[in-house]
Design a protein around this motif. Sequence first.
Motif, mmCIF file in Angstrom:
data_model
loop_
_atom_site.group_PDB
_atom_site.id
_atom_site.type_symbol
_atom_site.label_atom_id
_atom_site.label_comp_id
_atom_site.label_asym_id
_atom_site.label_seq_id
_atom_site.Cartn_x
_atom_site.Cartn_y
_atom_site.Cartn_z
ATOM 1 N N VAL A 133 -3.446 59.308 53.495
ATOM 2 C CA VAL A 133 -4.112 60.413 53.869
ATOM 3 C C VAL A 133 -3.196 60.605 55.150
ATOM 4 O O VAL A 133 -3.361 59.790 56.191
ATOM 5 N N MET A 134 -2.561 61.779 55.295
ATOM 6 C CA MET A 134 -1.735 61.939 56.289
ATOM 7 C C MET A 134 -2.567 63.105 57.120
ATOM 8 O O MET A 134 -3.124 64.170 56.772
ATOM 9 N N THR A 135 -2.563 62.897 58.688
ATOM 10 C CA THR A 135 -3.028 63.791 59.584
ATOM 11 C C THR A 135 -2.069 64.179 60.721
ATOM 12 O O THR A 135 -0.984 63.307 60.544
ATOM 13 N N PHE A 136 -2.102 65.083 61.267
ATOM 14 C CA PHE A 136 -0.929 65.724 62.218
ATOM 15 C C PHE A 136 -1.624 65.645 63.595
ATOM 16 O O PHE A 136 -2.900 66.233 63.949
ATOM 17 N N ALA A 137 -0.915 64.900 64.354
ATOM 18 C CA ALA A 137 -1.532 64.623 65.813
ATOM 19 C C ALA A 137 -0.296 65.225 66.902
ATOM 20 O O ALA A 137 0.770 64.797 66.567
ATOM 21 N N LEU A 138 -1.059 65.257 68.057
ATOM 22 C CA LEU A 138 0.112 65.568 69.179
ATOM 23 C C LEU A 138 0.596 64.063 69.549
ATOM 24 O O LEU A 138 1.612 63.947 69.918
ATOM 25 N N ASP A 139 -0.212 63.172 69.434
ATOM 26 C CA ASP A 139 0.389 61.634 69.863
ATOM 27 C C ASP A 139 0.147 60.721 68.712
ATOM 28 O O ASP A 139 -0.919 60.142 68.813
ATOM 29 N N PRO A 140 0.953 60.625 67.739
ATOM 30 C CA PRO A 140 0.617 59.848 66.289
ATOM 31 C C PRO A 140 0.367 58.262 66.759
ATOM 32 O O PRO A 140 -0.667 57.792 66.180
ATOM 33 N N GLU A 141 1.083 57.827 67.726
ATOM 34 C CA GLU A 141 0.708 56.350 67.750
ATOM 35 C C GLU A 141 -0.411 56.318 68.456
ATOM 36 O O GLU A 141 -1.286 55.361 68.295
ATOM 37 N N ALA A 142 -0.934 56.994 69.557
ATOM 38 C CA ALA A 142 -2.052 56.890 70.238
ATOM 39 C C ALA A 142 -3.254 56.961 69.098
ATOM 40 O O ALA A 142 -4.306 56.303 69.276
ATOM 41 N N SER A 143 -3.146 57.914 68.320
ATOM 42 C CA SER A 143 -4.275 58.114 67.271
ATOM 43 C C SER A 143 -4.337 57.056 66.417
ATOM 44 O O SER A 143 -5.496 56.399 66.140
ATOM 45 N N ALA A 144 -3.180 56.384 66.030
ATOM 46 C CA ALA A 144 -3.222 55.394 65.009
ATOM 47 C C ALA A 144 -3.878 53.905 65.950
ATOM 48 O O ALA A 144 -4.707 53.448 65.350
ATOM 49 N N ARG A 145 -3.491 54.088 67.000
ATOM 50 C CA ARG A 145 -3.915 52.817 67.880
ATOM 51 C C ARG A 145 -5.432 53.001 67.812
ATOM 52 O O ARG A 145 -6.236 52.101 68.197
#
Length: 119
Positions: free
Chosen positions: A8-20
């Motif tokens: 499931v891929m989402t699009f984020a302004l800060d991918p690493e912060a979202s994943a963390r």
Amino acid sequence: MFDRVRTVMTFALDPEASARWWGELLGVPVQVDVSDAGDVYAWVETGGVEVGFHPADDERNPRGGSPVVYWGVADVDRVRERLLAAGCEHHRGPLVIGPGRRIAQLRDPFGTVVGIEGP
């Protein structure tokens, strides 16, 4: 034709912060890959599914352009409260969508809408 959901891929302004944030909430490790161009793709794995966070791009991958994915849960109310306490915001529901089926949607701190579904 389809076997199972793999990613499931989402699009984020800060991918690493979202994943963390999701990795901490779920208690799973975070993986990070940085392209030669410096773009970050970060992900966690849970329930046999890779949940990935790709850089948002207004032209190709706008934030919020992802489908809402519903995760099966044993107790919609309990999981919803946990997500709210962790920093999510109410988006929709809980709603009864059929006999023995309820859903709710929440927006994580990075703008991604996630669904939960259970009895």
